[in-house]
Design a protein around this motif. Structure first.
Motif, short mmCIF file in Angstrom:
data_model
loop_
_atom_site.label_atom_id
_atom_site.label_comp_id
_atom_site.label_asym_id
_atom_site.label_seq_id
_atom_site.Cartn_x
_atom_site.Cartn_y
_atom_site.Cartn_z
N ARG A 1 45.93 96.69 -63.95
CA ARG A 1 46.08 96.75 -62.73
C ARG A 1 45.85 97.47 -60.92
NH1 ARG A 1 49.54 93.71 -60.11
NH2 ARG A 1 48.74 92.21 -59.21
N THR A 2 45.77 99.12 -61.98
CA THR A 2 45.22 99.59 -60.82
C THR A 2 44.21 99.73 -60.10
OG1 THR A 2 46.82 101.63 -62.37
CG2 THR A 2 46.07 102.28 -60.68
N ILE A 3 45.01 99.79 -58.08
CA ILE A 3 44.07 100.38 -58.02
C ILE A 3 43.78 101.38 -57.39
CG2 ILE A 3 42.50 99.78 -55.68
CD1 ILE A 3 45.17 97.54 -54.83
N THR A 4 41.76 101.62 -57.81
CA THR A 4 42.05 103.58 -57.79
C THR A 4 41.01 103.53 -56.73
OG1 THR A 4 39.89 102.96 -59.44
CG2 THR A 4 42.11 103.89 -60.62
N ASP A 5 39.95 102.53 -55.95
CA ASP A 5 40.04 103.52 -55.32
C ASP A 5 39.75 102.38 -53.83
OD1 ASP A 5 38.61 104.95 -52.98
OD2 ASP A 5 36.76 105.53 -54.22
N TYR A 6 39.14 102.50 -52.27
CA TYR A 6 38.99 101.42 -51.30
C TYR A 6 37.35 101.85 -51.25
CZ TYR A 6 44.25 101.59 -50.06
OH TYR A 6 45.62 102.13 -50.17
N ASP B 1 35.54 100.77 -48.42
CA ASP B 1 35.55 101.37 -46.93
C ASP B 1 34.85 100.64 -46.01
OD1 ASP B 1 37.63 103.18 -47.06
OD2 ASP B 1 36.29 104.35 -47.46
N ARG C 1 38.68 111.10 -45.23
CA ARG C 1 39.35 110.16 -45.85
C ARG C 1 40.79 110.91 -45.69
NH1 ARG C 1 39.41 106.47 -50.91
NH2 ARG C 1 38.04 105.23 -50.47
N ILE D 1 48.30 101.51 -56.97
CA ILE D 1 46.83 102.42 -56.97
C ILE D 1 47.36 103.96 -56.65
CG2 ILE D 1 46.87 101.25 -54.29
CD1 ILE D 1 48.91 102.64 -52.64
N VAL D 2 46.15 104.74 -56.99
CA VAL D 2 45.80 105.60 -57.60
C VAL D 2 45.13 106.24 -56.32
CG1 VAL D 2 45.51 107.41 -59.11
CG2 VAL D 2 46.73 105.95 -59.86
N ILE D 3 44.92 106.76 -55.36
CA ILE D 3 43.61 106.29 -54.10
C ILE D 3 43.34 108.13 -53.62
CG2 ILE D 3 42.20 105.89 -52.00
CD1 ILE D 3 42.89 103.08 -54.16
N PRO D 4 42.22 108.05 -54.24
CA PRO D 4 41.56 109.70 -53.81
C PRO D 4 41.83 109.99 -52.07
CG PRO D 4 39.71 108.22 -54.86
CD PRO D 4 40.69 107.62 -54.49
#
Lengths: 238, 349
Positions: A38-43, A45, B157, B258-261
């Motif tokens: 259930r990893t969030i990999t991007d937002y 915007d 970002r 979370i793994v966010i670029p």
């Protein structure tokens, strides 16, 4: 390792093959159960801006996730899945899928506005709930609500003729929402009204006006009462 | 009569102490180890100061000019105190430039050292060029352009990580550096002003924009400049295949990994004790408290005191401090020092 927070595993993330053989080993059924991450990999915007265009959700960006809205929520007391704080967060970080997943409960907001009264940042969560319900409808995730069908019919008549015909608005509203002109509840109401019309009562009224009957076995009771009241008055006032 | 106060360090606190001593008609000898006056705001190239919003070079520049133009202040740049003899009322200091100074009291305005981010290698500073510190972003703001150091592109970002070198038992830094939250909220606004399309995220454990900084910096940054605050202490900064940075951690509020670029990651570095404090402690004979800052004397009646009579301190030498409060404390320490000189005169007559 034991899974300590099973509440975090939604059913759709559980993968299981009824029959599966890997390298000659039969791992059918629960032996091959996998849970997708259930990893969030991007937002996203832009999602917040989309929701903010709906009236009521203008202040959603102010939220600092204190949870006052959820804690005060009437619906949360009924169903802990109803979590305005979480949905506001999903809006802010662009987790659209989370909103869509909860489409069947978001509309349950009863607009008691306790959240809006308590919110320290004036986010107006009740307005956000309304905005989300409308967004779900606009995106086709939910069928058009009857109130929207009514509004559209009303507006169309104004566009066409500059006025509305009440009967035509209602007629078209009933037709578009698949409701019969005489709905079931009205029919039942009518039939029951007819069945229980107090005909006998009316006739007794009329007869009694004419003959003014005495109560059964009244006899001399009236005379006795009159005498008693007179004696009491004399005893009191002399 | 001894009419001189020795002030060590020419940052906001020391400049303020020197001005206070001089304005009362006494002599101040200001010793600064760097070749320029102004301390961290000038040496590290801070942009606009919190909370005044004035450019550091203007605001601190005025403080520098005030002491430079004052006949009662003698300045020794690029100089250290190597030895201090005597006692309250009659100190003699030897300077590294060979001179010696007689002083009735000493003010240690020796400030702090920025945390060195290489001590948190998991957050990528020193490994990836686009991982920078708040100090570097201050310099970008001063230069008027926000750009990724790797290739000069404008970041889409930016992530600011709070508590880098603060509130961390793993690296022996168990204090809050007090002002980084406010500075970061302010930096996010400055980034937005220079590059309106850049999205700024602040990853926090708690937001400590104390007092009047709450709405003026935190709320304003979030509400008017659309800074997004995410409650997560980042586990690791790594590289994405496309050359961007990946921030890994747990979003505490939604219990999700979370793994966010990101294009740029900024460390909000904390305030360490001045790296020279062991030497300062030895030269001046003052104690250090458990974290390594200058140990405060009893505060209620020995305000600005240290463990040694006649030696005073102020500002970030005592522990993480704001610029404004350092300036006030510098004045207070200067006043204590003058009172000592005056006390000597009273006793003598």
């Amino acid at each position: 390792m034991a899974i300590h927070e099973k509440s975090l595993i939604e059913p759709e993330r559980l993968l299981r093959h009824e029959t599966l053989v890997v390298d000659g080993v039969d791992v059918s059924g629960h032996w091959n159960t996998m849970i997708t991450p259930r990893t969030i990999t991007d937002y996203d915007d832009d999602f917040e801006a989309v929701i903010q265009r709906y009236p009521g959700a203008e202040n959603v960006h102010r939220c600092w996730q204190c949870g006052s809205c959820t804690n005060s929520c009437t619906m949360y007391a009924q169903n802990v899945q109803f979590n305005p704080r979480y949905w506001i967060y999903a809006v802010r970080t662009g987790l659209k899928e989370e909103i869509i997943k909860d489409k069947d409960i978001i509309w349950q907001c009863v607009s008691c506005n306790k959240c809006t009264s308590i919110c320290p940042k004036d986010v107006r969560p009740e307005g956000v709930m309304k905005a989300l319900a409308h967004w779900l409808e606009d995106e086709g995730h939910m069928p058009k609500s009857p109130s929207r069908v009514f509004d559209e019919e009303f507006t169309e008549q104004i566009y066409a003729r500059g006025r509305i015909e009440d009967s035509l608005v209602l007629l078209n509203f009933f037709r578009k929402t698949g409701q019969p002109l005489v709905p079931q509840w009205l029919r039942v109401f009518g039939v029951r009204l007819m069945q229980h019309l107090p005909v006998g009562l009316g006739m007794r009224f009329a007869r009694n006006v004419l003959i003014a009957p005495r109560t059964r076995s009244w006899g001399r009771t009236g005379e006795v009462l009159r005498q008693y009241v007179r004696e009491q008055k004399e005893a009191t006032h002399g | 009569m001894q009419d001189t106060v020795l002030i060590v360090g020419a940052g906001p606190a020391g400049l303020s102490a020197a001005a206070q001593v001089a304005s009362a008609g006494y002599k101040a000898v200001l010793v600064e180890k760097e070749d320029v006056l102004g301390g961290a705001p000038i040496i590290s190239g801070y942009a606009r100061l919190v909370p005044s919003g004035e450019w550091a070079k203007d605001a601190i520049g005025r403080m520098v000019k005030r002491v430079e133009e004052d006949g009662n202040v003698t300045i020794h740049k690029g100089t250290k105190v190597t030895q201090l003899n005597g006692e309250a009322g009659k100190f003699t200091a030897k300077l590294s430039n060979g001179k010696s100074v007689k002083a009735g009291a000493v003010v240690l305005a020796t400030g702090f050292t920025h945390f060195d981010s290489v001590n948190k290698p998991e957050w990528g500073f020193g490994t990836f060029p686009d991982v920078v510190t708040t100090t570097q972003v201050e310099q970008m703001v001063t230069a008027g352009k926000i750009a990724c150091p790797s290739d000069g592109r404008t970041p889409e970002r930016v992530a600011i990580l709070l508590c880098v070198g603060s509130r961390d038992r793993q690296i022996g830094r168990e204090w809050c550096s007090k002002i980084c939250c406010t500075v970061s909220a302010n930096l996010a606004m400055e980034i937005k002003e220079l590059s309106p399309k850049t999205q700024v995220f602040i990853y926090y454990m708690d937001i400590r924009t104390f007092g009047l900084y709450e709405d003026r910096f935190y709320w304003k940054s979030q509400e008017e400049f659309r800074t997004k605050f995410v409650k997560a202490r980042i586990a690791e900064v790594t590289a994405a295949p496309d050359g961007r940075l990946l921030l890994k951690g747990e979003d505490t509020l939604v219990k999700r990994p979370i793994v966010i670029p990101f294009d740029m990651v900024v460390h909000a570095v904390g305030m360490d004790p001045n790296m020279d404090n062991p030497e300062i402690s030895k030269v001046f004979g003052v104690g250090l408290e458990q974290h390594g800052f200058i140990e405060r004397g009893e505060h209620y009646t020995n305000t600005c005191g240290t463990t040694r009579p006649g030696i005073y301190s102020c500002g970030a030498a005592y522990g993480p401090e704001t610029i404004d409060d350092s300036i006030s404390q510098g004045m207070a320490a200067g006043a204590r020092a003058i009172a000592d000189l005056h006390g000597m005169t009273r006793k003598a007559s």
